[in-house]
Write a protein that holds these residues in place. Sequence first.
Motif, PDB file in Angstrom:
ATOM      1  N   THR A   1      29.990   4.918  31.570  1.00 44.61           N
ATOM      2  CA  THR A   1      28.576   4.969  31.174  1.00 44.61           C
ATOM      3  C   THR A   1      27.720   5.623  32.265  1.00 44.61           C
ATOM      4  O   THR A   1      26.500   5.509  32.240  1.00 44.61           O
ATOM      5  CB  THR A   1      28.042   3.553  30.875  1.00 44.61           C
ATOM      6  OG1 THR A   1      28.197   2.726  32.043  1.00 44.61           O
ATOM      7  CG2 THR A   1      28.754   2.926  29.692  1.00 44.61           C
TER       8      THR A   1
ATOM      9  N   LYS B   1      23.604   6.336  32.051  1.00 44.73           N
ATOM     10  CA  LYS B   1      22.611   5.786  32.984  1.00 44.73           C
ATOM     11  C   LYS B   1      21.754   6.890  33.593  1.00 44.73           C
ATOM     12  O   LYS B   1      20.547   6.707  33.813  1.00 44.73           O
ATOM     13  CB  LYS B   1      23.319   4.979  34.071  1.00 44.73           C
ATOM     14  CG  LYS B   1      23.939   3.691  33.548  1.00 44.73           C
ATOM     15  CD  LYS B   1      24.715   2.953  34.637  1.00 44.73           C
ATOM     16  CE  LYS B   1      25.357   1.692  34.084  1.00 44.73           C
ATOM     17  NZ  LYS B   1      26.188   0.991  35.103  1.00 44.73           N
TER      18      LYS B   1
ATOM     19  N   THR C   1      17.759   6.795  32.944  1.00 41.04           N
ATOM     20  CA  THR C   1      16.824   6.422  34.014  1.00 41.04           C
ATOM     21  C   THR C   1      16.628   7.488  35.081  1.00 41.04           C
ATOM     22  O   THR C   1      15.726   7.368  35.903  1.00 41.04           O
ATOM     23  CB  THR C   1      17.325   5.140  34.723  1.00 41.04           C
ATOM     24  OG1 THR C   1      18.610   5.400  35.326  1.00 41.04           O
ATOM     25  CG2 THR C   1      17.444   3.981  33.752  1.00 41.04           C
TER      26      THR C   1
ATOM     27  N   GLY D   1      22.420   7.043  26.602  1.00 42.65           N
ATOM     28  CA  GLY D   1      21.363   6.998  27.603  1.00 42.65           C
ATOM     29  C   GLY D   1      19.983   6.995  26.977  1.00 42.65           C
ATOM     30  O   GLY D   1      19.077   6.285  27.437  1.00 42.65           O
TER      31      GLY D   1
ATOM     32  N   THR E   1      19.338   3.572  25.478  1.00 44.29           N
ATOM     33  CA  THR E   1      19.097   2.636  26.582  1.00 44.29           C
ATOM     34  C   THR E   1      17.706   2.845  27.169  1.00 44.29           C
ATOM     35  O   THR E   1      16.998   1.883  27.474  1.00 44.29           O
ATOM     36  CB  THR E   1      20.170   2.811  27.671  1.00 44.29           C
ATOM     37  OG1 THR E   1      21.465   2.624  27.092  1.00 44.29           O
ATOM     38  CG2 THR E   1      19.980   1.804  28.792  1.00 44.29           C
TER      39      THR E   1
ATOM     40  N   ALA F   1      19.117  -0.896  32.987  1.00 52.74           N
ATOM     41  CA  ALA F   1      19.703   0.202  32.217  1.00 52.74           C
ATOM     42  C   ALA F   1      21.199   0.044  32.004  1.00 52.74           C
ATOM     43  O   ALA F   1      21.935   1.034  31.962  1.00 52.74           O
ATOM     44  CB  ALA F   1      19.421   1.521  32.914  1.00 52.74           C
ATOM     45  N   GLU F   2      21.669  -1.190  31.869  1.00 46.11           N
ATOM     46  CA  GLU F   2      23.074  -1.415  31.515  1.00 46.11           C
ATOM     47  C   GLU F   2      23.249  -1.144  30.024  1.00 46.11           C
ATOM     48  O   GLU F   2      22.545  -1.724  29.192  1.00 46.11           O
ATOM     49  CB  GLU F   2      23.492  -2.852  31.845  1.00 46.11           C
ATOM     50  CG  GLU F   2      23.589  -3.135  33.325  1.00 46.11           C
ATOM     51  CD  GLU F   2      24.620  -2.257  34.022  1.00 46.11           C
ATOM     52  OE1 GLU F   2      25.702  -2.024  33.433  1.00 46.11           O
ATOM     53  OE2 GLU F   2      24.341  -1.789  35.143  1.00 46.11           O
TER      54      GLU F   2
END
Length: 330
Positions: A61, A65, A69, A197, A200, A212-213
Amino acid sequence: MAELSGLLLVVVILALLFDFSNGWHDSANAIATVVSTRVVSPSTAVLVAGVLNVAGAFMSTAVAKMVGTGIVDPQSVTQAVVASALAGAIVWNFLTLLLGLPTSSSHALIGGLVGAALTHGGTAAVKFSGLRSVLEAMVLSPFFGFAIGLVLMVILSWVFFRVPRALALRLFSRMQLVSASFMAFSHGANDAQKAMGIITLALVSAGVLPTAEVPTWVIGSCALAMGLGTAVGGWRIVRTLGMRIVKLEPVHGFAAETGAAIVLLATAHIGLPVSTTHTITSTVMGVGAVKRLSAVRWGVTRRILSAWLFTLPGAALLATICYLFLSKLQ
């Protein structure tokens, strides 16, 4: 699965549609060479590639991420910004799919995200250090793809120079099944994470997630959306990438797929969302250039390169228009 409502639900649906369009638009990345060399049938190629796209999406991931972010500030964007970014990227994907141009879904998404964020919050909404890293990786990955494809092809030509042509064709037809699978897996590992992403980002900006997991349901839904899109297959782009840039044989397909997959898995591990389209296209060019520079159809290549240059600003403009339209509705 988190409770979703209103515009956040629209964002999730758009993200999954983008992933589907990404798989559809970019199916050529995984199957063009293996189809053009007639190693497997087109229907078998897209189905296997779809399954391997899903498997690759679960690899990591790190890219998700970075997209979520590292490019824009989650606290400075709204659901309208994310929805507009996705809408701009989706429209760009379908326009270039109709034209048969293998442009980058990654560039379209990044361009849409930056365009919508700038329109909403100005420069404060964009993390320019992260954007610079992403753009550098996107620019450099095609050069690495070209170089690795060229070097691999030179090595293979030297090693198998004395092998009878018929034997080499049979050998690389089998080996290309492995390299095509490798390419399809790496495509899922890099590209499916971009929509993860975005979702998220939307969840964090809405306060649904504290960090942001990437949730498991996001990984699974994005993987399936991309796999289904790949299974549909964007046949116009398959013809452009597999047949119109350079005439490929199984050995060329093996070298191109292997070289591109190496670049994509490395960048997925680092967490940089590079373009699978640019990488495999440049690798095909590198492989073809080993024959002779005239073996590459540079007229088609110039058309592709022109589309690449317009993708970031084009998707950004479309996302800006979408954001201005949504803003009036709110």
